[in-house]
Design a protein around this motif. Sequence first.
Motif, PDB file in Angstrom:
ATOM      1  N   UNK A 137       0.871  -1.178   0.000  1.00 24.88           N
ATOM      2  CA  UNK A 137       0.000   0.000   0.000  1.00 24.88           C
ATOM      3  C   UNK A 137       0.909   1.229   0.000  1.00 24.88           C
ATOM      4  N   UNK A 138       0.791   2.119  -0.974  1.00 23.70           N
ATOM      5  CA  UNK A 138       1.661   3.302  -0.983  1.00 23.70           C
ATOM      6  C   UNK A 138       1.536   4.092   0.315  1.00 23.70           C
ATOM      7  N   UNK A 139       2.656   4.416   0.916  1.00 22.51           N
ATOM      8  CA  UNK A 139       2.614   5.142   2.195  1.00 22.51           C
ATOM      9  C   UNK A 139       2.013   6.528   2.042  1.00 22.51           C
ATOM     10  N   UNK A 140       2.123   7.090   0.836  1.00 26.81           N
ATOM     11  CA  UNK A 140       1.594   8.437   0.626  1.00 26.81           C
ATOM     12  C   UNK A 140       0.078   8.488   0.703  1.00 26.81           C
ATOM     13  N   UNK A 141      -0.550   7.324   0.740  1.00 33.61           N
ATOM     14  CA  UNK A 141      -2.012   7.297   0.799  1.00 33.61           C
ATOM     15  C   UNK A 141      -2.521   7.961   2.081  1.00 33.61           C
ATOM     16  N   UNK A 142      -1.646   8.022   3.087  1.00 31.42           N
ATOM     17  CA  UNK A 142      -2.038   8.662   4.354  1.00 31.42           C
ATOM     18  C   UNK A 142      -2.078  10.181   4.239  1.00 31.42           C
ATOM     19  N   UNK A 143      -1.699  10.713   3.068  1.00 28.43           N
ATOM     20  CA  UNK A 143      -1.816  12.156   2.829  1.00 28.43           C
ATOM     21  C   UNK A 143      -3.157  12.537   2.214  1.00 28.43           C
ATOM     22  N   UNK A 144      -3.966  11.537   1.856  1.00 27.46           N
ATOM     23  CA  UNK A 144      -5.269  11.797   1.235  1.00 27.46           C
ATOM     24  C   UNK A 144      -6.305  12.030   2.330  1.00 27.46           C
ATOM     25  N   UNK A 145      -6.328  13.236   2.843  1.00 32.63           N
ATOM     26  CA  UNK A 145      -7.092  13.527   4.055  1.00 32.63           C
ATOM     27  C   UNK A 145      -8.591  13.498   3.858  1.00 32.63           C
ATOM     28  N   UNK A 146      -9.052  13.412   2.600  1.00 27.56           N
ATOM     29  CA  UNK A 146     -10.491  13.293   2.349  1.00 27.56           C
ATOM     30  C   UNK A 146     -10.958  11.841   2.352  1.00 27.56           C
ATOM     31  N   UNK A 147     -10.039  10.903   2.470  1.00 30.12           N
ATOM     32  CA  UNK A 147     -10.357   9.484   2.356  1.00 30.12           C
ATOM     33  C   UNK A 147     -11.334   9.030   3.442  1.00 30.12           C
ATOM     34  N   UNK A 148     -12.421   8.395   2.995  1.00 38.32           N
ATOM     35  CA  UNK A 148     -13.429   7.848   3.909  1.00 38.32           C
ATOM     36  C   UNK A 148     -13.565   6.331   3.800  1.00 38.32           C
TER      37      UNK A 148
END
Length: 370
Positions: free
Chosen positions: A125-136
């Motif tokens: 899982x790309x670590x940068x995914x934790x920067x997608x603050x709109x993710x629900x």
Amino acid sequence: MDAKKVTTIVFCNVVVLLLATVVQSCPPSDRAALLEFRSNLNEPYIGVFNSWRGQDCCNDWYGVSCDPNSHRVSAITLRGISEEPLFQRAKRKGVMTGSISPAICDLTQLSGLTLSDWEGISGAIPTCITNLLAMRHLDLVGNKISGVIPANIGNLSKLTVLSLADNQISGEIPPSITRLTSLSHLDLRSNGVTGVIPGDIGRLKMLSRVLLSGNKLSGRIPESLTRIYRLADLELSMNRITGPIPASFGRMSVLATLNLGGNLISGEVPGSLMSSSISNLNLSGNLVEGNIPDTFGLRSYFTVLDLSNNRLEGGIPESMETASFIGHLDVSHNQLCGKIPAGEPFDRLDATSFGYNKCLCGTPLGDCKK
């Protein structure tokens, strides 16, 4: 109206239409991110990416949704054919292969990512995914994804669903996960997750389902789990969990499924579990000892009550006959002794429900010796 005015009106209308077209198209940066994401995946059987053409990724790109106001990409939803017969899935060895490109993180307004039941998507899982603050909503169930859960997963404060089941994920549950205070559904089943369940998981007051079966989790069951008043399903089976069963599980108002089977849990069965809201209770395959609690009553309603493969002693309690309903009962492979009661539910159960005990007798086993 003179020709000059007509020309001006026509020109203005054309400009408005052109501006509307520009505004309603997805930004080039979103389109480029989607195409980079698509280039890391291979799906030759169904053609889910065949529609990913043209300049406007918000218009008829299969599985892509956009925010109607900003026209930015808000969700990618690509589900595999999970209902396909098993022999067909085995034959094609997965529909989609490849990995999740870090380009996904350029979709800054992404609130949902579903890549489930493709069986062949691998990589981390790309670590940068934790920067997608709109993710629900993050659903990657049923693939071959490996690596760890990103350490900063707790940054996704709006996340309500985290489903990573049936993959090859390893490492520990990140401590930051307890910052996901909007999380209602946590599913990490059938992976290789190690370590302990975070002790302060009880901070996640919105959780209704915690599904962690089929991993390598160890340590004790956190008492804080019993303080999540919305929790309806808790599955911790097939791990290496030790220690006792918290008695406070029996005081939870909506807990319906408690599956702790296949661990190293010890101590006695809390009496509160037998007259609680729990209707599916599985404690099989542990090191539980002592007697079956004699605390059944009208509130006791079990579709499944599995206490098999433990170290339980004594007899089958008389109060079990007063339960409102017991569907499936299994007390086999223990050290129980005494006569099996007559009547409901015992008169419709077969010998496998009672076998391999010390000296249980009566129907459906052999007659008791006088």
